[in-house]
Design a protein around this motif. Structure first.
Motif, PDB file in Angstrom:
ATOM      1  N   HIS A 134      23.276 -10.241 -13.894  1.00 27.99           N
ATOM      2  CA  HIS A 134      22.223 -11.265 -13.925  1.00 27.99           C
ATOM      3  C   HIS A 134      21.345 -11.179 -15.175  1.00 27.99           C
ATOM      4  O   HIS A 134      20.601 -12.096 -15.466  1.00 27.99           O
ATOM      5  CB  HIS A 134      21.363 -11.210 -12.661  1.00 27.99           C
ATOM      6  CG  HIS A 134      20.510  -9.988 -12.565  1.00 27.99           C
ATOM      7  ND1 HIS A 134      20.958  -8.821 -11.973  1.00 27.99           N
ATOM      8  CD2 HIS A 134      19.254  -9.748 -12.981  1.00 27.99           C
ATOM      9  CE1 HIS A 134      19.994  -7.917 -12.031  1.00 27.99           C
ATOM     10  NE2 HIS A 134      18.955  -8.457 -12.642  1.00 27.99           N
ATOM     11  N   GLU A 135      21.428 -10.088 -15.929  1.00 26.28           N
ATOM     12  CA  GLU A 135      20.687  -9.986 -17.185  1.00 26.28           C
ATOM     13  C   GLU A 135      21.369 -10.778 -18.311  1.00 26.28           C
ATOM     14  O   GLU A 135      20.766 -11.032 -19.347  1.00 26.28           O
ATOM     15  CB  GLU A 135      20.532  -8.526 -17.600  1.00 26.28           C
ATOM     16  CG  GLU A 135      19.623  -7.746 -16.664  1.00 26.28           C
ATOM     17  CD  GLU A 135      19.492  -6.282 -17.043  1.00 26.28           C
ATOM     18  OE1 GLU A 135      20.105  -5.845 -18.040  1.00 26.28           O
ATOM     19  OE2 GLU A 135      18.772  -5.569 -16.325  1.00 26.28           O
TER      20      GLU A 135
ATOM     21  N   VAL B 223      23.726 -13.630 -17.476  1.00 23.87           N
ATOM     22  CA  VAL B 223      24.018 -14.985 -17.023  1.00 23.87           C
ATOM     23  C   VAL B 223      23.522 -15.117 -15.590  1.00 23.87           C
ATOM     24  O   VAL B 223      23.439 -14.123 -14.864  1.00 23.87           O
ATOM     25  CB  VAL B 223      25.537 -15.275 -17.124  1.00 23.87           C
ATOM     26  CG1 VAL B 223      26.346 -14.435 -16.170  1.00 23.87           C
ATOM     27  CG2 VAL B 223      25.849 -16.742 -16.952  1.00 23.87           C
ATOM     28  N   ASP B 224      23.155 -16.318 -15.193  1.00 25.94           N
ATOM     29  CA  ASP B 224      22.767 -16.565 -13.807  1.00 25.94           C
ATOM     30  C   ASP B 224      24.062 -16.762 -13.018  1.00 25.94           C
ATOM     31  O   ASP B 224      24.699 -17.815 -13.121  1.00 25.94           O
ATOM     32  CB  ASP B 224      21.887 -17.811 -13.732  1.00 25.94           C
ATOM     33  CG  ASP B 224      21.428 -18.135 -12.327  1.00 25.94           C
ATOM     34  OD1 ASP B 224      22.123 -17.772 -11.349  1.00 25.94           O
ATOM     35  OD2 ASP B 224      20.375 -18.774 -12.191  1.00 25.94           O
TER      36      ASP B 224
ATOM     37  N   GLY C  13      24.853 -17.356  -9.880  1.00 23.48           N
ATOM     38  CA  GLY C  13      24.886 -18.489  -8.958  1.00 23.48           C
ATOM     39  C   GLY C  13      25.033 -19.812  -9.693  1.00 23.48           C
ATOM     40  O   GLY C  13      25.829 -20.674  -9.305  1.00 23.48           O
ATOM     41  N   ALA C  14      24.269 -19.977 -10.765  1.00 25.10           N
ATOM     42  CA  ALA C  14      24.349 -21.204 -11.557  1.00 25.10           C
ATOM     43  C   ALA C  14      25.712 -21.330 -12.226  1.00 25.10           C
ATOM     44  O   ALA C  14      26.286 -22.424 -12.283  1.00 25.10           O
ATOM     45  CB  ALA C  14      23.236 -21.227 -12.601  1.00 25.10           C
TER      46      ALA C  14
END
Length: 86
Positions: free
Chosen positions: A36-37, A39-40, A42-43
Motif C-alpha cells: 500500500h506504500e 499503490v492503492d 483496492g483501487a
C-alpha cells in the motif's frame, strides 16, 4: 520487453496475490515492503476489473518495475540493446 505473465481467473484479491507472488519470484520477501506504500491495492483491483479497454498500470516496488493488466502481472525488463539517443 516484458517477462511472461500468468493469466488470472478473476477471483477476489487474486490480482494482489499475483503481485506478491511476482515480487517474491524476483527475490523480494513479503515482509520487506508494504504494498500500500506503492499503490492503492483496492483501487488498482477496481481499475483493472472495470476497464472496458486494454489498460496497463505500471509501478515500481522496491526497485522492481511491474506492469499490471487484465491479463496478469509482468516484470518490466529493460531492453539493454537500446541506448539513449537511438
Amino acid at each position: 520487453m516484458h517477462s511472461p505473465s500468468t493469466s488470472r481467473s478473476g477471483g477476489p484479491n487474486e490480482l494482489l496475490v499475483e503481485i506478491v507472488e511476482t515480487l517474491e519470484a524476483c527475490g523480494l520477501e513479503d515482509d520487506s515492503y508494504q504494498l500500500h506504500e506503492y499503490v492503492d491495492p483496492g483501487a488498482l483491483e477496481q481499475l483493472i476489473a472495470s476497464a472496458d479497454e486494454n489498460i496497463t498500470v505500471q509501478f515500481t516496488v522496491e526497485g522492481i518495475p511491474l506492469d499490471v493488466s487484465p491479463d496478469g502481472v509482468d516484470v518490466i525488463i529493460e531492453d539493454e540493446s537500446q541506448s539513449v539517443g537511438e
